[in-house]
Design an enzyme around this catalytic site. Structure first.
Site, PDB file in Angstrom:
ATOM      1  CG  HIS A   1      -0.271   0.109   2.526  1.00 51.75           C
ATOM      2  ND1 HIS A   1       0.041  -0.994   3.272  1.00 51.75           N
ATOM      3  CD2 HIS A   1       0.161   1.175   3.239  1.00 51.75           C
ATOM      4  CE1 HIS A   1       0.641  -0.609   4.389  1.00 51.75           C
ATOM      5  NE2 HIS A   1       0.726   0.707   4.388  1.00 51.75           N
TER       6      HIS A   1
ATOM      7  CD  GLU B   1       0.385   9.854 -14.248  1.00 49.75           C
ATOM      8  OE1 GLU B   1       0.859  10.178 -15.342  1.00 49.75           O
ATOM      9  OE2 GLU B   1       1.005   9.164 -13.401  1.00 49.75           O
TER      10      GLU B   1
ATOM     11  CG  HIS C   1       1.850  11.070  -9.461  1.00 45.00           C
ATOM     12  ND1 HIS C   1       3.076  11.481  -9.940  1.00 45.00           N
ATOM     13  CD2 HIS C   1       1.528   9.960 -10.159  1.00 45.00           C
ATOM     14  CE1 HIS C   1       3.459  10.660 -10.898  1.00 45.00           C
ATOM     15  NE2 HIS C   1       2.543   9.719 -11.056  1.00 45.00           N
TER      16      HIS C   1
ATOM     17  NE  ARG D   1       2.082  11.384   8.616  1.00 43.48           N
ATOM     18  CZ  ARG D   1       3.237  10.993   8.071  1.00 43.48           C
ATOM     19  NH1 ARG D   1       3.573  11.427   6.884  1.00 43.48           N
ATOM     20  NH2 ARG D   1       4.033  10.193   8.726  1.00 43.48           N
TER      21      ARG D   1
ATOM     22  CD  GLU E   1      -1.566   3.089   6.528  1.00 43.99           C
ATOM     23  OE1 GLU E   1      -1.250   3.801   7.491  1.00 43.99           O
ATOM     24  OE2 GLU E   1      -0.883   2.122   6.139  1.00 43.99           O
TER      25      GLU E   1
END
Length: 140
Positions: free
Chosen positions: A5, A117, A74, A9, A56
């Site tokens: 993953h 993207e 990104h 934040r 996450e």
């Protein structure tokens, strides 16, 4: 080795879930509340891709500034129809920062300024309006 993953934040969990789930189309896979650490983890994935390449979202209960998010780079998603995806996102109030002028690539940003993207699956679509003449907006 297997990719699990990417962690991002977020400052507002509801606003972020609206963007990633309701607008981009990801699904919540699982959630973990950690009262002793004062944070919440929410794992998201495209439908049918749970456990393959998840995002996450980390929501720290105690507020702190994260800056603009450009140092992250990104997230990238392949889409079936770049024009239809961008049209749907615009209708939902998402700014298309880099329109898909080439029929292949576009960029949007999350509520926390994470660049996302969008790439056309397969070959680029033929250039089409309004995308061909649409200018960039903000940063991407």
């Amino acid at each position: 080795m297997r990719f699990l993953h990417t962690m991002v934040r977020v400052t507002d969990i509801d606003q972020s879930l609206d963007f990633y789930c309701n607008k981009l189309g990801l699904q919540e896979v699982r959630r973990k509340e950690v009262p002793q650490g004062r944070y919440t983890l929410v794992f998201l994935a495209p439908p049918g891709q749970e456990g393959v390449a998840e995002i996450e979202l980390t929501y720290n209960w105690d507020k702190e500034p994260y800056g603009e998010g450009r140092n992250f780079g990104h997230l990238a998603f392949e889409v079936e129809d770049i024009y239809a995806t961008c049209e749907r996102l615009m209708a939902a109030g998402v700014t298309i920062n880099r329109p898909p002028r080439d029929g292949y690539m576009a960029f949007v940003r999350s509520p926390d300024n994470v660049s996302v993207e969008l790439l056309q699956k397969g070959e680029p679509k033929p250039p089409a309006e309004p995308w061909s003449s649409m200018a960039n907006t903000g940063k991407w």
